[in-house]
Design a protein around this motif. Structure first.
Motif, PDB file in Angstrom:
ATOM      1  N   ALA A   1       0.833  -1.208   0.000  1.00 21.19           N
ATOM      2  CA  ALA A   1       0.000   0.000   0.000  1.00 21.19           C
ATOM      3  C   ALA A   1       0.864   1.253   0.000  1.00 21.19           C
ATOM      4  O   ALA A   1       0.571   2.232  -0.703  1.00 21.19           O
ATOM      5  CB  ALA A   1      -0.932   0.003   1.214  1.00 21.19           C
TER       6      ALA A   1
ATOM      7  N   PRO B   1      -4.854   3.748   1.607  1.00 22.52           N
ATOM      8  CA  PRO B   1      -6.201   3.232   1.873  1.00 22.52           C
ATOM      9  C   PRO B   1      -6.889   4.013   2.971  1.00 22.52           C
ATOM     10  O   PRO B   1      -6.281   4.342   3.987  1.00 22.52           O
ATOM     11  CB  PRO B   1      -5.943   1.780   2.295  1.00 22.52           C
TER      12      PRO B   1
ATOM     13  N   ARG C   1     -10.255  -5.885  -1.556  1.00 19.73           N
ATOM     14  CA  ARG C   1      -9.873  -5.526  -2.925  1.00 19.73           C
ATOM     15  C   ARG C   1      -8.974  -6.610  -3.503  1.00 19.73           C
ATOM     16  O   ARG C   1      -8.078  -7.116  -2.835  1.00 19.73           O
ATOM     17  CB  ARG C   1      -9.126  -4.194  -2.939  1.00 19.73           C
TER      18      ARG C   1
ATOM     19  N   THR D   1      -6.487  -7.017  -6.836  1.00 20.95           N
ATOM     20  CA  THR D   1      -5.850  -6.400  -7.988  1.00 20.95           C
ATOM     21  C   THR D   1      -4.774  -7.334  -8.513  1.00 20.95           C
ATOM     22  O   THR D   1      -4.252  -8.174  -7.781  1.00 20.95           O
ATOM     23  CB  THR D   1      -5.229  -5.035  -7.635  1.00 20.95           C
TER      24      THR D   1
ATOM     25  N   HIS E   1      -9.836  -5.596 -11.819  1.00 20.82           N
ATOM     26  CA  HIS E   1      -9.873  -5.113 -10.450  1.00 20.82           C
ATOM     27  C   HIS E   1     -11.224  -5.491  -9.864  1.00 20.82           C
ATOM     28  O   HIS E   1     -12.255  -5.267 -10.504  1.00 20.82           O
ATOM     29  CB  HIS E   1      -9.715  -3.588 -10.396  1.00 20.82           C
TER      30      HIS E   1
ATOM     31  N   LYS F   1      -2.979  -8.459   2.610  1.00 21.24           N
ATOM     32  CA  LYS F   1      -2.991  -7.494   3.701  1.00 21.24           C
ATOM     33  C   LYS F   1      -4.042  -7.940   4.701  1.00 21.24           C
ATOM     34  O   LYS F   1      -5.199  -8.182   4.323  1.00 21.24           O
ATOM     35  CB  LYS F   1      -3.301  -6.095   3.178  1.00 21.24           C
TER      36      LYS F   1
ATOM     37  N   THR G   1      -7.922  -7.881   3.808  1.00 16.89           N
ATOM     38  CA  THR G   1      -8.491  -6.670   3.228  1.00 16.89           C
ATOM     39  C   THR G   1      -8.013  -6.424   1.801  1.00 16.89           C
ATOM     40  O   THR G   1      -8.673  -5.707   1.045  1.00 16.89           O
ATOM     41  CB  THR G   1      -8.147  -5.442   4.080  1.00 16.89           C
ATOM     42  N   ASP G   2      -6.857  -6.979   1.446  1.00 17.53           N
ATOM     43  CA  ASP G   2      -6.313  -6.778   0.109  1.00 17.53           C
ATOM     44  C   ASP G   2      -5.642  -8.057  -0.374  1.00 17.53           C
ATOM     45  O   ASP G   2      -4.915  -8.713   0.384  1.00 17.53           O
ATOM     46  CB  ASP G   2      -5.276  -5.650   0.102  1.00 17.53           C
TER      47      ASP G   2
ATOM     48  N   THR H   1      -3.286  -9.034  -3.720  1.00 15.98           N
ATOM     49  CA  THR H   1      -2.611  -8.539  -4.917  1.00 15.98           C
ATOM     50  C   THR H   1      -1.903  -9.709  -5.574  1.00 15.98           C
ATOM     51  O   THR H   1      -1.036 -10.342  -4.961  1.00 15.98           O
ATOM     52  CB  THR H   1      -1.599  -7.437  -4.577  1.00 15.98           C
TER      53      THR H   1
END
Length: 350
Positions: free
Chosen positions: A152, A208, A252, A254, A261, A321, A328-329, A331
């Motif tokens: 991030a 974020p 999210r 990505t 996305h 993450k 929460t994330d 990638t």
């Protein structure tokens, strides 16, 4: 960020002096010994500037080449380490000026989110961070603190202008003074300070919204280990419901450099069902995972065995993450990064 980094122990002029003298006399081995002391922290520095592990490796080599060619110009008024940082920072600025890379705004497939994805962003293996500071209790650990190597932060800082990026890293990450920073960049102290004052709010705008403070804890937590293990087990069972249950509502997904996305549990669920459902046109096959670490975050190396094949082959490196007991994330990065993480080329069927 919670505040500027504190200074830490480095080699002194007296420690570097004999090697500097020998190198200036043409001793290539002495120069190699001297520069290797700083290779890994310089690579992290270039990585923050560029967001790319591949580019960071190249720029460290360019730094050492420039240093060797300009060794006669080192006057010893600053430490050799500071001189290398000057060279590496300017090499990064030259590379950024030549590439003219800026994040592009892209529409998301589903749900609201930040614009300006960083297409060239790559993860950084924790095994390389540990070459700078094997223990988070060491003074040098400030160089690779979790708050300044998380994806991030790396993505957000790429939105700054190159000069803002350099000054913010030197001041708020490395803990250099305004005078030292200005001297390194060849600008006035007033200019360095005013640029920093513009950089800080610009950085905050791209972080974020859920983040209220930076966590400086570097070792993996029990919570992270448990969530990573549950995520991998769900993937190997093709249990999308169990996988999605681990996510926050506004999670999210990505996949730089690709345009997909997904924002929110339901959007990620729809995508995952396409990948794990044998009846889907996007079905990938059976999955296996290996745990790893990147950017002080939990990560999973995912391998896929296609129908009719024997071996599981690299598919994606997923960096997570974790916040308040949820992912929460997510990638995802291309499998060509597996060698940098010393991951196997293939996995056998069990």
């Amino acid at each position: 960020m919670s505040g500027p980094a504190q200074q830490y122990r480095t080699h002194s002029r007296d420690e570097d002096g004999p090697l500097v003298d020998a190198a200036r006399a043409g001793d290539g081995e002495a120069f190699s010994t001297l520069t290797e002391r700083y290779r890994w922290e310089l690579q992290v520095h270039c990585y923050r500037m560029l967001g790319s592990l591949d580019d960071a490796e190249d720029l460290v080599q360019e730094t050492f080449l420039r240093a060797w060619r300009r060794l006669d110009g080192f006057e010893g008024r600053a430490t050799f380490r500071a001189w290398l940082y000057r060279i590496s920072t300017n090499a990064c600025l030259d590379a950024l000026d030549k590439a003219l890379r800026r994040p592009r705004a892209r529409p998301r497939r589903s749900g609201p989110g930040q614009s300006g994805e960083v297409e060239w962003l790559q993860p950084y293996p924790d095994r390389l961070l540990e070459r700078v500071a094997p223990s988070h209790e060491q003074p040098e650990a400030v160089l690779v603190a979790k708050e300044t190597v998380e994806l991030a932060f790396l993505a957000a800082i790429q939105h700054l202008t190159p000069k803002q990026r350099a000054i913010l890293i030197l001041r708020d990450v490395l803990g250099w003074s305004a005078k030292e920073t200005a001297s390194l960049l060849g600008i006035s102290v007033a200019s360095a300070n005013s640029t920093l004052q513009r950089a800080r709010p610009a950085l905050k705008r791209h972080l974020p919204e859920r983040r209220t403070d930076w966590s400086t804890e570097s070792p993996p937590t029990d919570e992270e280990r448990e969530l990573l293990q549950r995520y991998m087990e769900a993937g190997e069972r093709s249990n999308v419901s169990a996988m999605v249950e681990l996510l926050s509502e506004d999670a999210r997904l990505t996949m730089p450099p690709f345009p997909e996305h997904y924002v929110g549990r339901e959007a990620i669920r729809t995508f995952a069902l396409e990948i794990f459902d044998p009846g889907s046109a996007r079905y990938h096959g059976e999955w296996r995972y290996l745990p790893t670490r990147a950017n002080r975050q939990p990560a999973a190396a995912a391998y896929v065995r296609l129908p009719g094949e024997v071996l599981y082959r690299p598919q994606v490196l997923i960096v997570m993450k974790v916040d308040q007991g949820r992912i929460t994330d997510l990638t995802g990065f291309p499998p060509d990064l597996f060698p940098a993480f010393e991951l196997p080329e293939v996995l056998p069927a069990s």
